[in-house]
Design a protein around this motif. Structure first.
Motif, PDB file in Angstrom:
ATOM      1  N   GLU A  97      -8.085   4.772   0.649  1.00 25.58           N
ATOM      2  CA  GLU A  97      -8.796   4.726   1.817  1.00 25.58           C
ATOM      3  C   GLU A  97      -8.053   5.106   2.953  1.00 25.58           C
ATOM      4  O   GLU A  97      -6.731   5.277   2.907  1.00 25.58           O
ATOM      5  N   THR A  98      -8.609   5.671   4.128  1.00 20.89           N
ATOM      6  CA  THR A  98      -8.009   6.373   5.206  1.00 20.89           C
ATOM      7  C   THR A  98      -7.762   5.132   6.220  1.00 20.89           C
ATOM      8  O   THR A  98      -8.838   4.644   6.407  1.00 20.89           O
ATOM      9  N   LEU A  99      -6.664   4.607   6.781  1.00 20.80           N
ATOM     10  CA  LEU A  99      -6.559   3.597   7.688  1.00 20.80           C
ATOM     11  C   LEU A  99      -5.939   4.061   8.817  1.00 20.80           C
ATOM     12  O   LEU A  99      -5.237   4.974   9.048  1.00 20.80           O
ATOM     13  N   PRO A 100      -6.090   3.403   9.908  1.00 19.42           N
ATOM     14  CA  PRO A 100      -5.468   3.554  11.378  1.00 19.42           C
ATOM     15  C   PRO A 100      -3.907   3.344  11.198  1.00 19.42           C
ATOM     16  O   PRO A 100      -3.667   2.158  10.815  1.00 19.42           O
ATOM     17  N   LEU A 101      -3.154   4.274  11.550  1.00 19.60           N
ATOM     18  CA  LEU A 101      -1.780   3.981  11.648  1.00 19.60           C
ATOM     19  C   LEU A 101      -1.321   2.818  12.383  1.00 19.60           C
ATOM     20  O   LEU A 101      -0.478   1.955  12.112  1.00 19.60           O
ATOM     21  N   VAL A 102      -2.032   2.366  13.431  1.00 16.85           N
ATOM     22  CA  VAL A 102      -1.849   1.232  14.347  1.00 16.85           C
ATOM     23  C   VAL A 102      -1.927  -0.054  13.480  1.00 16.85           C
ATOM     24  O   VAL A 102      -1.458  -1.369  13.822  1.00 16.85           O
ATOM     25  N   ALA A 103      -2.786  -0.281  12.205  1.00 21.79           N
ATOM     26  CA  ALA A 103      -2.888  -1.455  11.431  1.00 21.79           C
ATOM     27  C   ALA A 103      -1.897  -1.523  10.318  1.00 21.79           C
ATOM     28  O   ALA A 103      -2.052  -2.524   9.870  1.00 21.79           O
ATOM     29  N   ILE A 161       0.901  -1.226  -0.045  1.00 20.96           N
ATOM     30  CA  ILE A 161       0.004   0.052   0.000  1.00 20.96           C
ATOM     31  C   ILE A 161       0.841   1.168  -0.015  1.00 20.96           C
ATOM     32  O   ILE A 161       1.820   1.371   0.805  1.00 20.96           O
ATOM     33  N   THR A 162       0.697   2.341  -0.714  1.00 22.47           N
ATOM     34  CA  THR A 162       1.270   3.589  -0.829  1.00 22.47           C
ATOM     35  C   THR A 162       0.602   4.591   0.013  1.00 22.47           C
ATOM     36  O   THR A 162      -0.420   4.980  -0.261  1.00 22.47           O
ATOM     37  N   VAL A 163       1.461   5.221   0.834  1.00 24.31           N
ATOM     38  CA  VAL A 163       0.831   6.123   1.691  1.00 24.31           C
ATOM     39  C   VAL A 163       1.016   7.585   0.912  1.00 24.31           C
ATOM     40  O   VAL A 163       1.856   7.892   0.263  1.00 24.31           O
ATOM     41  N   VAL A 164      -0.350   8.232   0.953  1.00 22.76           N
ATOM     42  CA  VAL A 164      -0.568   9.158   0.248  1.00 22.76           C
ATOM     43  C   VAL A 164      -0.727  10.453   1.238  1.00 22.76           C
ATOM     44  O   VAL A 164       0.223  11.642   1.090  1.00 22.76           O
ATOM     45  N   GLU A 165      -1.117  10.234   2.345  1.00 19.03           N
ATOM     46  CA  GLU A 165      -1.061  11.634   3.369  1.00 19.03           C
ATOM     47  C   GLU A 165      -1.095  10.994   5.051  1.00 19.03           C
ATOM     48  O   GLU A 165      -1.708   9.989   5.123  1.00 19.03           O
ATOM     49  N   VAL A 166      -0.582  11.621   5.761  1.00 18.90           N
ATOM     50  CA  VAL A 166      -0.382  11.287   7.087  1.00 18.90           C
ATOM     51  C   VAL A 166      -0.834  12.280   7.945  1.00 18.90           C
ATOM     52  O   VAL A 166      -0.561  13.531   7.941  1.00 18.90           O
ATOM     53  N   GLU A 167      -2.026  12.015   8.835  1.00 19.94           N
ATOM     54  CA  GLU A 167      -2.542  13.134   9.640  1.00 19.94           C
ATOM     55  C   GLU A 167      -2.845  12.487  10.991  1.00 19.94           C
ATOM     56  O   GLU A 167      -3.552  11.693  10.986  1.00 19.94           O
ATOM     57  N   ASP A 168      -1.920  12.954  11.985  1.00 22.25           N
ATOM     58  CA  ASP A 168      -2.158  12.263  13.361  1.00 22.25           C
ATOM     59  C   ASP A 168      -1.966  10.962  13.057  1.00 22.25           C
ATOM     60  O   ASP A 168      -0.973  10.303  12.896  1.00 22.25           O
ATOM     61  N   ASP A 169      -3.111  10.189  13.693  1.00 22.48           N
ATOM     62  CA  ASP A 169      -2.853   8.694  13.717  1.00 22.48           C
ATOM     63  C   ASP A 169      -3.777   7.854  12.376  1.00 22.48           C
ATOM     64  O   ASP A 169      -3.957   6.759  12.520  1.00 22.48           O
ATOM     65  N   LYS A 170      -4.015   8.783  11.293  1.00 17.93           N
ATOM     66  CA  LYS A 170      -4.725   8.376  10.231  1.00 17.93           C
ATOM     67  C   LYS A 170      -3.699   8.579   8.963  1.00 17.93           C
ATOM     68  O   LYS A 170      -3.014   9.411   8.776  1.00 17.93           O
ATOM     69  N   VAL A 171      -4.008   7.246   8.137  1.00 21.22           N
ATOM     70  CA  VAL A 171      -2.935   7.332   7.086  1.00 21.22           C
ATOM     71  C   VAL A 171      -3.845   7.380   5.757  1.00 21.22           C
ATOM     72  O   VAL A 171      -4.489   6.035   5.694  1.00 21.22           O
ATOM     73  N   GLU A 172      -3.949   8.096   4.901  1.00 16.10           N
ATOM     74  CA  GLU A 172      -4.629   7.885   3.416  1.00 16.10           C
ATOM     75  C   GLU A 172      -3.610   7.128   2.696  1.00 16.10           C
ATOM     76  O   GLU A 172      -2.598   7.373   2.463  1.00 16.10           O
ATOM     77  N   CYS A 173      -4.072   6.361   2.327  1.00 19.26           N
ATOM     78  CA  CYS A 173      -3.446   4.946   1.355  1.00 19.26           C
ATOM     79  C   CYS A 173      -3.910   4.903  -0.119  1.00 19.26           C
ATOM     80  O   CYS A 173      -5.265   4.972  -0.280  1.00 19.26           O
ATOM     81  N   LEU A 174      -3.247   4.400  -1.154  1.00 18.62           N
ATOM     82  CA  LEU A 174      -3.628   3.930  -2.306  1.00 18.62           C
ATOM     83  C   LEU A 174      -2.959   2.485  -2.439  1.00 18.62           C
ATOM     84  O   LEU A 174      -2.107   2.294  -2.188  1.00 18.62           O
ATOM     85  N   TRP A 175      -3.747   1.911  -3.147  1.00 19.52           N
ATOM     86  CA  TRP A 175      -3.202   0.478  -3.550  1.00 19.52           C
ATOM     87  C   TRP A 175      -4.173  -0.056  -4.783  1.00 19.52           C
ATOM     88  O   TRP A 175      -5.202   0.535  -5.193  1.00 19.52           O
TER      89      TRP A 175
END
Length: 90
Positions: free
Chosen positions: A42-48, A18-32
């Motif tokens: 999709e925006t995914l939790p950093l912990v995952a 998965i490619t990271v697009v944007e990081v904001e606090d504990d949320k990561v917007e990703c593309l795949w």
């Protein structure tokens, strides 16, 4: 874990890179890219997520396998009866 746009990650539970697009606090917007070629965002939790390194040798091995399959296909000709026959590679 510190991520930035362009980093490649995976779900801790597995799956596609998965490619990271944007990081904001504990949320990561990703593309795949899905298995059927669909693009997902999709925006995914950093912990995952966990960081991963794409191994360039893996990509080279896949390319080599594809080339070998193409060469095998080229080594077959049809005889006068339409049956496949092998020919010697030049």
């Amino acid at each position: 874990m510190e991520l930035k746009p362009g980093d490649v990650v995976m779900l801790k539970s597995g799956g596609h890179p998965i490619t990271v697009v944007e990081v904001e606090d504990d949320k990561v917007e990703c593309l795949w890219m899905g298995t059927d070629g669909d693009l997902f965002r999709e925006t995914l939790p950093l912990v995952a997520l966990e960081s991963t390194e794409l191994d360039p040798e893996d990509a080279e091995e896949e390319d080599d396998e594809d080339e070998e399959e193409e060469e095998d296909d080229e080594d077959e000709d049809e005889d006068d009866d339409g049956r496949k026959k092998k020919r010697k590679a030049a």
